[in-house]
Design an enzyme around this catalytic site. Structure first.
Site, short mmCIF file in Angstrom:
data_model
loop_
_atom_site.label_atom_id
_atom_site.label_comp_id
_atom_site.label_asym_id
_atom_site.label_seq_id
_atom_site.Cartn_x
_atom_site.Cartn_y
_atom_site.Cartn_z
N PRO A 85 -16.60 -60.25 4.45
CG PRO A 85 -18.92 -60.16 5.37
CD PRO A 85 -17.51 -59.46 5.59
CB CYS A 86 -17.76 -57.35 0.42
SG CYS A 86 -15.81 -57.20 0.03
CD GLN A 87 -15.49 -59.31 -4.26
OE1 GLN A 87 -15.85 -60.14 -4.88
NE2 GLN A 87 -15.52 -57.87 -4.57
#
Length: 336
Positions: free
Chosen positions: A267-269
């Site tokens: 989910p970093c982006q």
């Protein structure tokens, strides 16, 4: 390795304070309460999704006990991504002021792949001779004539690529073809055809959505089974992920509640992409009073309840052959 990553993720989430103030429109992230709100709307609009309580010992205190994560089960996946990647146009949407790039896939349906029967089979006349196919220009000229197609002295039909259908008016072609297709074994067991299982067996996936406290966004997990109902390996699951993301953005990790190897979309982006999508959805907003652009945009922008529908539309660009339900038609434009 996946267990180590899971431990690190848990420690990181424990140290991260819980988001209290809504930042959906500004940053594309959710509070735990907004995640539950969006999940309730998804479950209401798409009954294939449901809330799960999960393992009691692993429940998160910032989420209701009976709403720890969302799940949809036995989602069909008939085709492998590798078989259709040549039909995809990859559009790049660059990040805000850094070097991170995010790719969003758009599936291009190629009309050239439509089956053209007259190119696959030869046409025969009454005598069993192959009828030569005319060029498109000749066909256009023929359409301008009023008479019937002419035949030269040798009996070769140069003006019409189709056989004269009047010659078959006494024949039941469909019946003859069906009879020819039946083998002696099928004839012997023909009475039992209705008892056979003609269901097409395909891969299936269980997809789940958890709340990632560190990144403050939803996180998608998936675990698959093959046509023999056996668990898929990590390598096999990556066959259903766009190659640009496989083993990069999508990696094998331990699910916080469910056992077994899961492919997870990191989910970093997510926040950045959701922010871009929301901003583009708000572009057409025209404030009615000068000086109130920001307030008008917030009023006319997508609601928190829409978040998971937009999110799942965006996720489908990474796993396009897994046909999960997000019902509502959403245009997920990530351009800047």
């Amino acid at each position: 390795m996946s267990s180590l990553l899971g431990s690190l993720r848990s420690a990181r989430e424990w140290a991260m304070p819980t988001l209290k103030k809504s930042a959906f429109l500004e940053q594309g992230v959710l509070t735990p309460e907004e995640f539950v709100q969006a999940g309730d709307e998804l479950v209401y609009k798409c009954p294939t999704w449901s809330w799960e309580a999960g393992d009691e010992s692993k429940r998160k205190s910032y989420l209701p006990p009976d709403k720890q994560y969302l799940v949809t089960r036995q989602v069909p996946c008939q085709n492998r991504v590798s078989a259709m990647e040549s039909d995809m146009l990859m559009e790049k949407a660059e990040g805000d002021g850094d070097d991170d790039d995010w790719l969003v896939s758009t599936i291009i349906q190629r009309t050239e792949k439509a089956l053209n029967l007259e190119d696959e089979f030869d046409l025969l006349d009454e005598d069993g001779e192959v009828i030569e196919k005319q060029a498109p220009e000749a066909e256009a000229d023929e359409n301008k004539t009023d008479g019937a197609p002419t035949t030269d002295a040798n009996g070769d039909d140069d003006d019409d690529e189709y056989a004269d259908m009047d010659a078959f008016e006494d024949d039941n072609i469909l019946e003859d073809d069906a009879a020819a297709a039946v083998t002696p074994q099928q004839q012997a067991s023909g009475d039992n055809d209705d008892d056979k299982d003609h269901t097409i067996k395909v891969r299936t996936y269980d997809l789940s959505i958890t709340y990632d406290k560190y990144y403050q966004t939803p996180r998608v997990w998936m675990i698959g089974r093959n046509t023999q109902d056996q668990p898929l390996t990590g390598e096999e699951m990556m066959e259903d992920v766009i190659s640009d993301y496989a083993n990069k953005t999508v990696t094998m990790e331990s699910h916080p509640h469910v056992s077994g190897p899961h492919a997870s979309i990191h989910p970093c982006q997510h926040g950045k992409v959701m922010k871009a999508i929301v901003r583009n959805l708000m572009k057409n907003t025209t404030p009615t009073t000068e000086g109130q652009e920001e307030e008008e945009a917030k009023v006319n922008g997508p609601s928190v309840e829409m978040y998971l529908f937009i999110f799942l539309k965006f996720v489908s660009s990474m796993i396009p052959t897994i046909n999960y339900d997000f019902t509502m038609e959403v245009t997920a434009d990530t351009s800047k």
